[in-house]
Scaffold this active site. Structure first.
Site, PDB file in Angstrom:
ATOM      1  N   HIS A  77      17.730  62.795  -3.160  1.00 21.63           N
ATOM      2  CA  HIS A  77      19.089  63.320  -3.210  1.00 21.63           C
ATOM      3  C   HIS A  77      19.794  62.848  -4.477  1.00 21.63           C
ATOM      4  O   HIS A  77      19.345  61.915  -5.131  1.00 21.63           O
ATOM      5  CB  HIS A  77      19.898  62.892  -1.969  1.00 21.63           C
ATOM      6  CG  HIS A  77      20.076  61.412  -1.850  1.00 21.63           C
ATOM      7  ND1 HIS A  77      19.176  60.610  -1.201  1.00 21.63           N
ATOM      8  CD2 HIS A  77      21.041  60.582  -2.306  1.00 21.63           C
ATOM      9  CE1 HIS A  77      19.565  59.358  -1.257  1.00 21.63           C
ATOM     10  NE2 HIS A  77      20.709  59.304  -1.940  1.00 21.63           N
TER      11      HIS A  77
ATOM     12  N   HIS B  89      19.028  64.489 -17.538  1.00 18.43           N
ATOM     13  CA  HIS B  89      19.462  65.384 -16.465  1.00 18.43           C
ATOM     14  C   HIS B  89      18.492  65.337 -15.298  1.00 18.43           C
ATOM     15  O   HIS B  89      17.392  64.828 -15.420  1.00 18.43           O
ATOM     16  CB  HIS B  89      19.610  66.827 -16.974  1.00 18.43           C
ATOM     17  CG  HIS B  89      18.327  67.477 -17.382  1.00 18.43           C
ATOM     18  ND1 HIS B  89      17.898  67.508 -18.692  1.00 18.43           N
ATOM     19  CD2 HIS B  89      17.372  68.132 -16.674  1.00 18.43           C
ATOM     20  CE1 HIS B  89      16.741  68.147 -18.768  1.00 18.43           C
ATOM     21  NE2 HIS B  89      16.402  68.529 -17.553  1.00 18.43           N
TER      22      HIS B  89
ATOM     23  N   GLU C 110      24.751  62.777  -1.753  1.00 18.33           N
ATOM     24  CA  GLU C 110      25.418  61.625  -1.146  1.00 18.33           C
ATOM     25  C   GLU C 110      26.778  61.408  -1.813  1.00 18.33           C
ATOM     26  O   GLU C 110      26.888  61.451  -3.032  1.00 18.33           O
ATOM     27  CB  GLU C 110      24.559  60.382  -1.313  1.00 18.33           C
ATOM     28  CG  GLU C 110      25.124  59.146  -0.664  1.00 18.33           C
ATOM     29  CD  GLU C 110      24.209  57.937  -0.793  1.00 18.33           C
ATOM     30  OE1 GLU C 110      24.542  56.892  -0.231  1.00 18.33           O
ATOM     31  OE2 GLU C 110      23.150  58.044  -1.464  1.00 18.33           O
TER      32      GLU C 110
END
Length: 122
Positions: free
Chosen positions: A76, A7, A118
């Site tokens: 990101h 994760h 994104e």
């Protein structure tokens, strides 16, 4: 020895608001949550229902600021989508598109805490 992704974590200031955003914008749902016995934190592990990778949202009770310092926000997450046109229309309607690169065919959305995500074609 072999490692695999489990994760990524993002700290959030309003867990309920973030959960609603990630479900509406990206279809992510909480697979499980964990609350500290003293109430000092709540973790929510979000899944796309397809890949084993999860996004962990962490809410900290004693965080006294109303935002996190994201620096230059050069890090990101990226999500591939099978219908860029529909995704772009949805995110435009939500008002969360923060940057577009038409030449590359990608764009970014910002979550309630300002983290950039994104969006790329599958």
């Amino acid at each position: 020895m072999k490692f695999s992704f489990a994760h990524n974590n993002l700290n959030v200031t309003d867990l309920d608001k973030s959960l609603r955003f990630y479900e509406e914008a990206l279809g992510l749902k909480a697979a499980r949550t964990k609350e500290a016995s003293d109430g000092s934190f709540i973790l929510a592990f979000l899944t796309d229902g397809v890949t084993p990778h999860q996004l962990e949202l962490t809410w900290l009770r004693d965080w006294e600021k109303d935002s996190y310092d994201l620096g230059d926000n050069e890090f990101h997450l990226a999500f591939a989508v099978d219908d860029m046109e529909a995704a772009h229309a949805k995110h435009r309607e939500m008002g969360c598109i923060c940057f577009e690169n038409e030449a590359m065919g990608i764009y970014f959305i910002a979550d309630p805490d300002g983290y950039w995500i994104e969006i790329i074609p599958a």
